[in-house]
Motif scaffolding. Sequence first.
Motif, PDB file in Angstrom:
ATOM      1  N   ALA A  87       0.822  -1.214   0.000  1.00  0.00           N
ATOM      2  CA  ALA A  87       0.000   0.000   0.000  1.00  0.00           C
ATOM      3  C   ALA A  87       0.854   1.262   0.000  1.00  0.00           C
ATOM      4  CB  ALA A  87      -0.925   0.001   1.212  1.00  0.00           C
ATOM      5  N   VAL A  88       0.349   2.277  -0.684  1.00  0.00           N
ATOM      6  CA  VAL A  88       0.978   3.600  -0.629  1.00  0.00           C
ATOM      7  C   VAL A  88       0.162   4.538   0.246  1.00  0.00           C
ATOM      8  CG1 VAL A  88       2.086   3.368  -2.874  1.00  0.00           C
ATOM      9  CG2 VAL A  88      -0.218   4.340  -2.744  1.00  0.00           C
ATOM     10  N   GLY A  89      -1.036   4.111   0.645  1.00  0.00           N
ATOM     11  CA  GLY A  89      -1.867   4.924   1.515  1.00  0.00           C
ATOM     12  C   GLY A  89      -2.820   4.056   2.313  1.00  0.00           C
ATOM     13  N   PRO A 113       4.210   4.167   3.530  1.00  0.00           N
ATOM     14  CA  PRO A 113       2.876   4.587   3.099  1.00  0.00           C
ATOM     15  C   PRO A 113       2.416   5.791   3.914  1.00  0.00           C
ATOM     16  CG  PRO A 113       2.697   2.689   4.540  1.00  0.00           C
ATOM     17  CD  PRO A 113       4.170   2.920   4.311  1.00  0.00           C
ATOM     18  N   THR A 114       1.557   6.593   3.344  1.00  0.00           N
ATOM     19  CA  THR A 114       0.915   7.678   4.093  1.00  0.00           C
ATOM     20  C   THR A 114      -0.239   7.076   4.898  1.00  0.00           C
ATOM     21  OG1 THR A 114       1.461   9.276   2.376  1.00  0.00           O
ATOM     22  CG2 THR A 114      -0.304   9.866   3.898  1.00  0.00           C
ATOM     23  N   LYS A 140      -0.313   0.306  -4.627  1.00  0.00           N
ATOM     24  CA  LYS A 140       0.510   1.019  -5.588  1.00  0.00           C
ATOM     25  C   LYS A 140       0.019   0.766  -7.010  1.00  0.00           C
ATOM     26  CE  LYS A 140       5.326   1.774  -6.939  1.00  0.00           C
ATOM     27  NZ  LYS A 140       6.743   1.400  -6.696  1.00  0.00           N
TER      28      LYS A 140
END
Length: 290
Positions: free
Chosen positions: A117-119, A174-175, A236
Motif C-alpha cells: 500500500a501507498v496509503g 505509506p501515508t 501502488k
Amino acid sequence: MTVQPGARVPTGGETDGTDEVADLFRALGRQVKVARERAGLSQKELGDRIGYAEETISSVERARRTPQPELLLAVDRLLDCGGLLASAAEDVERAKTRRRVRHPEWFRDYARLEAEAVGLCYFANQAVPGLFQTPEYARAVFTSRQPFFDEETVEERVAARMQRQELMTRWPPPTICAVVQESILRHPFGGREVQRGQLEQLLRIGLLRHVEIQVMPTASEEHAGMGGPFTLLTPKGRPQVAYLEVQHVSRLVTDPEEVRVLAAKHGSIRGQALTPRESLRLLEKMLGDL
C-alpha cells in the motif's frame, strides 16, 4: 464488487506456504498414529510413556497442534521409528517459524494489498488499529477472542500482526491517517500497564512524518462513523479499496461507488475529530493521568 471471505484478489504475489506447512503437520500426525498403533498403544499409553497428555497426542495425530520436535524425538526413540520422525524435527522448527508470521486465510487478500500500500486510512471504534498495536495489546485482543484460541494460535497471530508493522519503517513508507475513538484509548484493555504501553506507542507513531493520528472525542455531538470501523487502502498503481471486519466476518470492497462513499464518510469523520496536534496532546494527558 464485494469480495467475500476466502475469495482471492489477484495481487501478483506468490503463495505464502501455509498450505505446505499444514500438509507437513498432517503427514507427521499420521506417522505418529501409525507408529503408535503398530506398537499396540493407546494415545493415553503413549502419552504416559513419553510425558505428554493424551489430549496432546490426539491433537498432534489430527494435526490440530504443532508436533513439537521434542515429542517427535521421544516417539521415534520409544517406538523405534528408525530416525524417521527425528529427522523431521528440523523441518518442524522451520515450519513453525513460517507459520508464526502467516495470517488466517480470510485475511490474506487484505494482507497482500496492505504490504504494497501507498496509503492507508483507518476509522477505529472497537480496538486500536492492528498496525499500531503493541505485542501486549495484540495478545490481549487475541486472548479475549471467543471462541477461544489456544496459546499457540494466539502467539502465531501476535507474531503475524507484528510482522505487518514492518511496512511502517520501509522506504518510502505509506501515508497513514487514523481516527480512533477516545473510548478505546480510555479502556484499560489487558490491564493498566498494557494500556500505558499502547498510549506510549501511539504517541511515538503519531510523531512520524507520514502518520496522522486523530482522536474522535467521546463528547462529540456529531459522528459519521456510527456504522462501525473500516479501512481505506490504496495499493501502488491501483484504485483504492476498502476493508470491513466485524464479528470475525470480513469484506474486501472494490466497487468504486462503495469505496467512494466510505472515503467521503472518512473525510467527515476526520473533520469531526480532534486535529492531529490536539490528539497528541490528549494522548499525553491520558498517559499522565494513569
